[in-house]
Design a protein around this motif. Structure first.
Motif: not given
Length: 719
Positions: A243-244, A272-273, A286-289, A303-304
């Motif tokens: 979902a994230s 991160r998960e 993960a930050a990109y998505r 991540c950000y």
């Protein structure tokens, strides 16, 4: 601040300052925090610098007016642009004064009680310095194995939607900037977290988009229509995408389709998960998505802050996405009035006056009394004043009745059942444990047996420890612990009338208890005043009025079992028990032990005279359904009159029945009342195979009764 000033502030921020606003950390990571808060851990695990921490935009898990004032002042002294911190917490069913768990509040079917519980929770939280609560949780749940079922209001999308609205009204009020006794609400978990496979926390969710829209999305949308300021992304996958990082879910449905322009926050470490899910290779991916999906605030992973600047510099992410996210965070802070008053409602003196005050405890008592559900009663309850009663069981004198997510509530403040019953019962009462929650000694059993022999009536106080449900509390065996079932077996041999009170956070498999008991009262985790409310029900000064919002299974093997299921091509005919090639179990009934909407009273109600105002209806001409309800017992009581509808033939198969309306009525002995429901064409709409939302002409059946099973029937045609 006006919008022009907010935009100007954004233009003054450096990229690093912007990204820091999107980071949420627990209090113990911040310099200047006098209190470490509710959650601590090693700073090294975060991988963030002191500069990142000191510039982060929000804090999780800190409460207490003095602690928050100290940290906010320290932060503001270092803030180049004077941007205050947001303080957020999991205020789920009360702050210091703890109300029944949300599943129990749902069983009250009383939207006013739910709204009041949120209003009081907001008042206690706000005076203690909190700005945002991670509530309401509106996930629809059909699987009681999932521990977080205790946070939901049940298995029905219509009822969940009504409670979602009530909670948002209670938390937020109508003017966050001026009403310092309110909080911004954050609806969660978007989306469909309650459908985790196997009832296992954080697990996969996989369903059709039509199923998602028809049953799981309505309550989130209702909360947003009520003005909910924030949304929290769920841990699970939706259609194979976490979902994230789910652009279709977050950008497509939440932002573009529903026009939500508030703050979207990740759940704890859920960005991160995505790596563990297999949806991202590393923190950078993960930050990109997540930022592309529209997640504004990252909770408890870096991540950000570590990777968004380089993603912008490389051209993979447009800085405009960062600006959008930061602007939403700044706008929320502005709505809360934090730029003018960074301390907002935090007030140590008023905090001491409000927390656990008499008015709040009284409201918690009322909520607990309305949330208890009488599941069975063969004339044992209420207790007769002249009886000799033995109160036996691990919850006879136990304070663990607050339930999971009880914020800063303390078990020591809870009213225990034993002392409360001692105060109220005029007959002879003995109190003994009999066993622990999951263990028994010979001495405990001997003492319980001796007390039981001297009694006329046995009241067993049984259930789960609070940590047997809640987050991370999934179970495959949802019966009572074996030690308690053994206590029931041993006491049953004495042949005494026996009533059971159960304290728990989920619908249970009641095998080994239900048939053995003459009465069963479902108390759930009833909160701070729970013991007093249960004692008043047992002694009869309160007439139970709760109704189940989740079905209770015959056994865990039936799960998921819920009332609004589809028929099959080979439905079972109950009169033909020998048929094999129909949809049935060979070792169990299909039906739940106790259906949705079920609950008993100390009085009885009769339904008669169901009429439908017309054989036909149209979009322009609604119709009405009337039913007469009579209190046929000897005392006043509250009845929840429930209206269900079935679309007999649809382009998509429709449920056997769906709740469309209900009304709680208070009737004196012998009093009768005609209850009228209006049915409109809009209530008959559903999501078709092409996801269009419309009704079908044809036959509709109407069912009215005290629960989803025991109903009177009528019919009409939509033309």
């Amino acid at each position: 601040m006006d919008q022009k000033q907010i935009a100007g502030l954004l233009n003054e921020m450096t990229l690093e300052e912007k990204v820091a606003q999107l980071l949420q950390l627990t209090a113990h990571l911040h310099e200047g925090a006098e209190d470490k808060g509710q959650i601590t851990g090693p700073k090294e695990e975060m991988g963030v610098t002191a500069e990142m921490v000191n510039a982060s935009g929000s804090v999780l898990g800190l409460s207490g007016a003095a602690s928050i004032i100290a940290l906010q002042k320290s932060y503001m002294e270092k803030s180049r642009l004077g941007i205050p911190l947001l303080f957020m917490a999991d205020v789920i069913h009360g702050f210091k004064t703890i109300f029944p768990i949300p599943l129990a509040l749902g069983c009250s079917w009383d939207l006013g009680v739910a709204e009041k519980s949120a209003e009081i929770a907001a008042k206690e939280s706000a005076v203690s310095g909190i700005h945002v609560t991670f509530a309401p949780m509106v996930d629809l749940v059909r699987d009681p194995r999932w521990g977080r079922v205790m946070e939901t209001t049940g298995e029905d999308p219509y009822l969940n939607s009504l409670f979602a609205r009530a909670f948002v009204r209670g938390y937020q009020g109508s003017n966050l900037a001026e009403d310092k006794d309110r909080l911004a609400a954050c609806v969660k978990h978007f989306a469909a977290y309650g459908a985790a496979e196997g009832g296992r926390d954080y697990n996969t969710v996989d369903m059709s988009e039509r199923q998602l829209r028809e049953y799981y999305l309505p309550a989130y949308k209702a909360a947003l229509e009520e003005g909910c300021e924030m949304v929290m992304a769920s841990f699970n996958t939706v259609d194979g995408i976490p979902a994230s990082g789910n652009e279709k879910l977050m950008r497509g449905i939440l932002r573009d389709e529903w026009n939500f322009d508030g703050v979207l926050i990740s759940d704890w470490a859920s960005i991160r998960e995505m790596i563990a899910h297999g949806a991202a290779e590393d923190d950078c991916e993960a930050a990109y998505r997540a930022i592309r999906a529209g997640v504004d605030i990252e909770m408890m992973t870096p991540c950000y802050v570590r990777h968004l600047p380089q993603l912008i510099e490389s051209g993979r992410v447009d800085e405009e996405l960062i600006d959008e996210a930061v602007l939403r965070v700044l706008q929320l802070k502005n709505k809360l009035g934090l730029f003018e008053n960074p301390l907002r409602g935090a007030d140590p003196n008023r905090e001491r006056e409000l927390l656990l005050c008499r008015e709040h405890r009284k409201a918690a008592y009322e909520a607990a009394a309305k949330s208890c559900v009488l599941l069975k009663n063969n004339g044992v309850l209420p207790l007769k004043p002249e009886s000799r009663v033995a109160l036996i069981g691990p919850f006879a004198d136990h304070e663990d009745i607050l339930g999971w997510w009880s914020c800063v509530g303390e078990k020591e403040d809870a009213v225990k059942l034993g002392p409360a019953l001692q105060e109220r019962f005029t007959g002879k009462l003995s109190v003994t444990a009999g066993c622990g929650i999951d263990s028994m000694t010979a001495e405990q059993l001997e003492a319980a047996t001796a007390a039981a022999r001297e009694a006329d009536v046995l009241v067993l106080a049984l259930g789960e420890a609070s940590d047997m449900s809640g987050e991370g509390g999934s179970r495959t065996d949802i019966t009572l612990p074996e030690a308690q079932l053994e206590l029931v077996r041993q006491l049953k041999r004495l042949g005494k009338p026996m009533a059971a009170v159960i304290f728990n956070g989920r619908p249970l498999d009641l095998n080994g208890l239900f048939d053995e008991s003459d009465a069963v009262l479902e108390a759930w985790f009833p909160g701070t005043e729970g013991g007093a409310a249960v004692a008043d029900i047992l002694t009869g000064s309160v007439n139970p009025s709760g109704r189940l919002t989740m079905s209770f299974p015959q056994s865990v093997g039936q799960v998921p079992v819920y009332y609004n299921a589809f028929n099959t091509g080979r439905p079972m005919d109950p009169s033909k028990t020998g048929e094999r090639y129909v949809s049935k179990y060979i070792d169990s009934p299909n039906e739940p032990l106790l259906p949705f909407g079920y609950g008993l009273s100390y009085t009885t109600f009769d339904y008669s005279g169901l009429t439908v105002s017309s054989d036909e209806m149209s979009a322009e001409q609604p119709l009405t359904v009337n039913v007469t309800v009579t209190n046929t017992g000897a005392r006043a009581g509250v009845e929840t009159v429930q209206l269900y509808i079935r679309d007999a033939v649809g382009e998509v198969v429709r449920p056997l029945r769906e709740l469309k309306a209900f009304e709680r009525i208070d009737l004196q002995p012998g009093e009768c009342r005609t209850v009228t429901f209006t049915i409109t064409e809009e209530q008959l709409r559903y999501h078709h195979s092409d996801l269009s939302f419309a009704s079908d002409p044809g036959l509709f059946q109407v069912f009215v009764g005290p629960n989803s099973r025991d109903t009177l029937e009528g019919a009409f045609r939509l033309i």
